[in-house]
Motif scaffolding. Structure first.
Motif, PDB file in Angstrom:
ATOM      1  N   GLU A 403      -8.965   0.939  -5.323  1.00 29.63           N
ATOM      2  CA  GLU A 403      -7.504   1.384  -5.930  1.00 29.63           C
ATOM      3  C   GLU A 403      -7.226   2.836  -5.707  1.00 29.63           C
ATOM      4  O   GLU A 403      -5.997   3.051  -6.129  1.00 29.63           O
ATOM      5  CB  GLU A 403      -7.822   0.918  -7.494  1.00 29.63           C
ATOM      6  CG  GLU A 403      -8.184  -0.431  -7.789  1.00 29.63           C
ATOM      7  CD  GLU A 403      -8.172  -0.461  -9.290  1.00 29.63           C
ATOM      8  OE1 GLU A 403      -7.710  -1.757  -9.861  1.00 29.63           O
ATOM      9  OE2 GLU A 403      -8.602   0.279 -10.161  1.00 29.63           O
ATOM     10  N   THR A 404      -7.861   3.739  -4.917  1.00 33.95           N
ATOM     11  CA  THR A 404      -7.830   5.046  -4.664  1.00 33.95           C
ATOM     12  C   THR A 404      -6.318   4.741  -3.895  1.00 33.95           C
ATOM     13  O   THR A 404      -6.086   3.995  -2.913  1.00 33.95           O
ATOM     14  CB  THR A 404      -8.674   5.288  -3.986  1.00 33.95           C
ATOM     15  OG1 THR A 404      -9.951   5.442  -4.494  1.00 33.95           O
ATOM     16  CG2 THR A 404      -8.263   6.990  -3.653  1.00 33.95           C
ATOM     17  N   PRO A 405      -5.355   5.422  -4.408  1.00 30.77           N
ATOM     18  CA  PRO A 405      -3.725   5.073  -3.818  1.00 30.77           C
ATOM     19  C   PRO A 405      -3.638   5.750  -2.416  1.00 30.77           C
ATOM     20  O   PRO A 405      -2.900   6.709  -2.227  1.00 30.77           O
ATOM     21  CB  PRO A 405      -2.844   5.698  -4.998  1.00 30.77           C
ATOM     22  CG  PRO A 405      -3.623   6.703  -5.645  1.00 30.77           C
ATOM     23  CD  PRO A 405      -5.039   6.343  -5.513  1.00 30.77           C
ATOM     24  N   ILE A 406      -4.382   5.274  -1.521  1.00 32.40           N
ATOM     25  CA  ILE A 406      -4.166   5.746  -0.258  1.00 32.40           C
ATOM     26  C   ILE A 406      -4.200   4.518   0.635  1.00 32.40           C
ATOM     27  O   ILE A 406      -5.087   3.633   0.653  1.00 32.40           O
ATOM     28  CB  ILE A 406      -5.448   6.877   0.330  1.00 32.40           C
ATOM     29  CG1 ILE A 406      -5.339   8.043  -0.277  1.00 32.40           C
ATOM     30  CG2 ILE A 406      -5.116   6.995   2.019  1.00 32.40           C
ATOM     31  CD1 ILE A 406      -6.619   8.891  -0.333  1.00 32.40           C
ATOM     32  N   GLY A 407      -3.093   4.144   1.373  1.00 38.15           N
ATOM     33  CA  GLY A 407      -2.738   3.170   2.067  1.00 38.15           C
ATOM     34  C   GLY A 407      -3.148   2.923   3.578  1.00 38.15           C
ATOM     35  O   GLY A 407      -3.804   4.312   3.773  1.00 38.15           O
ATOM     36  N   HIS A 408      -2.605   2.575   4.352  1.00 35.59           N
ATOM     37  CA  HIS A 408      -2.657   2.732   5.822  1.00 35.59           C
ATOM     38  C   HIS A 408      -1.746   2.048   6.598  1.00 35.59           C
ATOM     39  O   HIS A 408      -1.260   1.161   6.288  1.00 35.59           O
ATOM     40  CB  HIS A 408      -4.386   2.101   6.288  1.00 35.59           C
ATOM     41  CG  HIS A 408      -4.231   0.540   6.693  1.00 35.59           C
ATOM     42  ND1 HIS A 408      -4.383  -0.285   5.702  1.00 35.59           N
ATOM     43  CD2 HIS A 408      -3.915   0.035   7.915  1.00 35.59           C
ATOM     44  CE1 HIS A 408      -4.177  -1.778   6.200  1.00 35.59           C
ATOM     45  NE2 HIS A 408      -4.147  -1.428   7.718  1.00 35.59           N
ATOM     46  N   ILE A 409      -1.267   2.587   7.653  1.00 33.99           N
ATOM     47  CA  ILE A 409      -0.701   2.384   8.884  1.00 33.99           C
ATOM     48  C   ILE A 409      -1.349   2.472  10.258  1.00 33.99           C
ATOM     49  O   ILE A 409      -1.475   3.948  10.344  1.00 33.99           O
ATOM     50  CB  ILE A 409       0.796   2.834   8.659  1.00 33.99           C
ATOM     51  CG1 ILE A 409       1.582   2.434   7.575  1.00 33.99           C
ATOM     52  CG2 ILE A 409       1.542   2.490  10.023  1.00 33.99           C
ATOM     53  CD1 ILE A 409       2.828   2.801   7.236  1.00 33.99           C
ATOM     54  N   THR A 410      -1.513   1.732  10.825  1.00 31.20           N
ATOM     55  CA  THR A 410      -2.386   1.929  12.157  1.00 31.20           C
ATOM     56  C   THR A 410      -1.524   2.463  13.224  1.00 31.20           C
ATOM     57  O   THR A 410      -0.382   1.873  13.311  1.00 31.20           O
ATOM     58  CB  THR A 410      -3.105   0.521  12.507  1.00 31.20           C
ATOM     59  OG1 THR A 410      -3.961  -0.012  11.472  1.00 31.20           O
ATOM     60  CG2 THR A 410      -3.902   0.736  13.817  1.00 31.20           C
ATOM     61  N   ASN A 411      -1.895   3.433  14.028  1.00 34.53           N
ATOM     62  CA  ASN A 411      -1.416   4.208  14.790  1.00 34.53           C
ATOM     63  C   ASN A 411      -1.137   3.564  15.986  1.00 34.53           C
ATOM     64  O   ASN A 411      -1.657   2.274  16.227  1.00 34.53           O
ATOM     65  CB  ASN A 411      -2.320   5.330  15.477  1.00 34.53           C
ATOM     66  CG  ASN A 411      -2.193   6.541  14.391  1.00 34.53           C
ATOM     67  OD1 ASN A 411      -1.613   6.611  13.448  1.00 34.53           O
ATOM     68  ND2 ASN A 411      -3.038   7.455  14.842  1.00 34.53           N
TER      69      ASN A 411
END
Length: 851
Positions: A403-411
């Motif tokens: 739940e740590t509010p860090i998402g991702h967008i793959t390069n």
């Protein structure tokens, strides 16, 4: 004595018929359009190469006679007219773009993108590696898609170093000052047409920075330079080199980048709707924006924090400690002792806001500062998102790890920049006419399967021969510099076998990337490389940071091995890795090798460049390759797990590497049909292209940023700013009250009568809640359940709300039900957490009270 005046610079004059070559030279649109580059190359191919493909320098040094002859060349003039027509159409404001068509009401909502480096082209050596290349590609795709976007960074007069490898394999770092009069940069102008000069206060003095402009297609990139006359000599050197100097130099650069960058944006007349920090180097921009709101708009520090967070995005790029800048508190005090007074706070609150305990002591963390002054955060691949949530969970300790509010967008990669012209021409014959405008659509790439195998292979072999010629030339020049004689130069002219399986390894030489893993068993790799029936050769390239002695030792090891008789001609190290070298390598090798120590590769993009051009990857399952690998488009090294120690990991990965090479890669490459074409290998190449080309394109990445972060940040920023920051003020007061009372909130759950269920059966859960002064609408009570992974972390939390059903004294009574829809071993818990419709992220406070 004769007195002479000089020197006087005399430049060639462009004939009127081709005068717009000058305009074109100052817009880096040409850098991803080979037909535009060809307009310069056709005038003088040797000079084009000698100027490192820099059209501005080219036009200042080309012979007048060659320019004068061009208007009589009908073929050239037709090409010139066609390129300029495409350029004008691209730049025309009325030309529809993805952004203007999908978000016409947001066309004036400017996104300000801050990065310490921008890798746009080898003619501008102001980048060191992956971070800069990604920033440059991000700008190019933002241009293609029509985003209202500006870049902000440094224009380093000496750039990143030129690498030379001496005769002993030792990396030498050479710095050459960039002549801005011969680069595609111009002074940035304000609304009145004046050159922009900003200033910041560093300890004991004021430092000035001139702002330069680089036009990247439709968007400008603004870069600051402190090499101006008003500065003292040491400050003129402040922005001279990328990632150079000691800690005081580093904090000085980041002070100018963040605080000076905001002032440059203001001086240029922009009012960004979104602020994007690409890595933590620019995190001080948040402090400058806080100062603006406190001093100029009358907000308290807590209200200003809410306002600044609301439209700010932070992208973290590394799980390696060296990539996350920290500074000693004493150094921060030296630079900011006047600043916290301007924020109406004391020293302790200023320092503690970004303090991070590093185990051996606490320091001021740029990543912590960036995370706290942004409402939106992301890593750069799915795995890196998981790693980042684990790394920074301590900032939100009451939450579950995921739940740590860090998402991702793959390069991704800017396809037009990195795909070889020969392949673009080939693809254009079989793919839809607009495939380059729809490069993120898998359907646009489907036609690759229709390309005849022998034709696909022939184009690859053409690129491979170009790589061989390029490497031979580079090594010969290196030998000449070493003072070698004719015999050694003859060896250089015969390096590499165009028919042999060629492996490429090119990237920054940091220890975690394990460049020498392939040499862990020297006898085994010696046998692989020297098999006369199925020969293999490896090309290495890459720089180590000048202060990274272990990284430089890896380069020396590779070079020393390349000079041993049993490896000579089988191992090649190409010096001075840059975008030009990279383009040759990713287009010309047969296999792209990547051996990072999992999970230390945040994403990596060099393999994405190779894959789009049909070069299969052979990589550890780390970074982007975890998502990209499908079993039919390349090969995996090792397993998708972590090991008890590095020695065990290296042994396991080396064994996997050798076995895969010997049993799968080499036999497949040398399995030829009657015409000498490796048809099964070509199928692997095509699978690499179709599976990775669209998915890991920069177009897909920038669209993801737009839809998942930029547009939501526009909306939340607007909402928090409305009515004299009414929401920001309300949220600051609400959060303060929540934090003040949270320790007295109590939660008690009645133990369920059974912990065994069948699918579809419900389990009732009851809880008592004591709010002790908080309002019921300030919280959410919920059941959290899911499966744990092998490390005990809940993988994908699921939520079931508990509803208030009554009261019992001062306690509120809640009830809910758990109804699993699948079998398995679940873990569950009941918690209360703060909640408000004005929260940007439901978990941003990091507070929960568990049963």
């Amino acid at each position: 004595m004769i007195n002479l005046f000089g020197p006087i610079s005399v430049y060639p004059k462009l004939p009127q018929a081709i005068e717009r070559l000058q305009d074109l030279a100052y817009n880096l649109w040409w850098s991803w359009e080979p037909d535009a580059q060809a307009l310069y190359k056709r005038i003088d191919p040797d000079l084009w190469k000698a100027t490192n493909h820099n059209p501005v320098k080219f036009l200042r040094t080309v012979e007048q006679e060659k320019l004068d002859a061009i208007p009589a060349d009908a073929d050239y003039m037709a090409a010139y007219a066609e390129v300029l027509a495409r350029f004008d159409a691209y730049m025309a404001p009325e030309t529809p773009t993805w952004f203007s068509q999908h978000h016409p009401d947001k066309r004036n909502q400017v996104i300000a993108y801050f990065s310490a480096e921008f890798g746009l082209h080898e003619a501008l050596p102001i980048y060191s590696g992956g971070l800069g290349i990604l920033s440059g590609d991000h700008c190019k795709a933002a241009s293609d898609l029509g985003l209202p976007f500006i870049g902000v960074g440094f224009l380093y007069p000496q750039g990143y170093f030129t690498q030379q490898i001496d005769a002993n394999g030792v990396q030498q770092a050479e710095y050459e000052k960039v002549d801005f009069s011969e680069a595609p940069v111009t002074p940035a102008l304000d609304a009145d047409g004046n050159e922009v000069l900003i200033n910041v206060n560093l300890p004991g003095r004021t430092v000035y920075a001139k702002v330069w402009r680089i036009q990247v297609g439709r968007i400008p990139v603004f870069l600051m330079d402190t090499d101006v006359e008003r500065n003292a000599p040491q400050d003129r050197e402040l922005s001279a080199r990328l990632y150079g100097g000691d800690r005081e130099m580093r904090i000085s650069q980041e002070f100018v980048l963040g605080i000076g960058g905001v002032r440059a944006v203001r001086a240029l007349g922009y009012k960004p709707a979104v602020w994007h920090m690409n890595e933590g180097h620019s995190a001080f921009l948040g402090l400058e924006r806080l100062r603006e709101k406190v001093q100029n708009e009358g907000l308290s520090i807590d209200e200003a924090i809410e306002a600044v967070r609301s439209n700010t995005l932070f992208t973290t790029h590394t799980p390696v400690p060296a990539g996350n800048d920290t500074f000693a508190f004493e150094l921060v005090e030296k630079f900011f002792w006047q600043y916290w007074g301007q924020l109406n706070i004391g020293r302790d609150k200023f320092i503690n806001f970004a303090s991070q305990d590093l185990g051996w002591g606490s320091q001021y963390s740029m990543t912590v500062l960036a995370l706290k002054l942004s409402a939106y955060h992301n890593g750069v691949s799915e795995l890196h998102g998981h790693v980042s949530r684990r790394m920074w969970h301590f900032l939100w300790p009451d939450l579950l790890m995921e739940e740590t509010p860090i998402g991702h967008i793959t390069n991704g990669i800017h396809t037009k920049t990195w795909l070889a012209q020969e392949l673009r021409n080939l693809y254009s014959r079989f793919l839809p006419s607009d495939w380059e405008e729809q490069v993120d659509d898998p359907a646009s790439w489907a036609g690759v399967e229709e390309i005849p195998g022998d034709e696909f292979w022939a184009v690859h072999q053409e690129r491979k021969q170009q790589l061989v010629d390029f490497v031979r030339d580079r090594v010969a020049r290196q030998y000449l510099r070493h003072g070698e004689g004719p015999r050694r130069l003859e060896v250089a002219s015969r390096l590499l076998d165009p028919e042999a399986l060629t492996i490429g390894f090119a990237r920054r030489f940091a220890t975690y990337k394990r460049a020498t893993l392939i040499f862990r068993d020297l006898e085994r790799i010696k046998a692989i490389l020297n098999n006369p029936e199925q020969p293999v050769q490896i090309i290495f390239s890459g720089k180590a940071h000048p202060a990274d002695e272990p990284g430089k030792a890896l380069i020396r090891r590779v070079y020393e091995l390349s000079q041993q008789p049993e490896f000579e001609g089988k191992i090649i190290f190409v010096e001075n890795y840059d975008m030009n070298v990279a383009r040759h390598l990713v287009a010309g090798v047969d296999v792209w090798l990547n051996t990072p120590r999992r999970p230390h590769e945040a994403s990596g993009t060099s393999g994405e460049k190779a894959a789009a051009g049909g070069v299969p990857n052979f990589s550890v399952l780390d970074g982007w390759w975890v998502e990209g690998y499908n079993g039919e488009n390349g090969w995996a090294i090792g397993e998708e797990r972590e090991y008890k120690d590095e020695e065990t990991q290296d042994d396991a990965d080396a064994i996997s590497l050798y076995q895969t090479l010997e049993e799968e890669i080499i036999p497949l490459f040398y399995d030829r049909d009657a015409d000498g074409v490796p048809q099964a290998w070509v199928r692997m190449m095509k699978n690499s292209t179709t599976s990775c080309g669209p998915r890991f394109s920069m177009a897909r990445m920038v669209k993801d940023y737009t839809n998942r972060y930029y547009l939501p940040a526009v909306q939340s920023g607007k909402r928090y700013r409305a009515d004299d920051y009414a929401v920001a003020r309300r949220m600051a007061a609400w959060k303060a009250e929540i934090r003040r009372r949270w320790q007295t909130v109590g939660l008690q759950m009645t133990t369920p009568p059974t912990m065994q269920l069948e699918v579809g059966e419900s389990l009732g859960v009851d809880a008592r809640l004591w709010l002790n002064g908080l309002a019921e609408e300030d919280v959410t009570v919920e059941l959290v359940y899911g499966e744990n992974d092998e490390t005990g972390i809940m993988k994908e939390p699921h939520y079931a709300p508990l509803c208030r059903v009554g009261e019992e004294g001062e306690a509120l009574l809640y009830h809910g039900e758990l109804t699993p829809d699948a079998s398995g071993k679940l873990v569950m818990g009941v918690r209360v957490r703060p909640d408000s419709p004005d929260l940007i992220n439901p978990f941003e406070l990091g507070l929960s009270k568990w049963m």
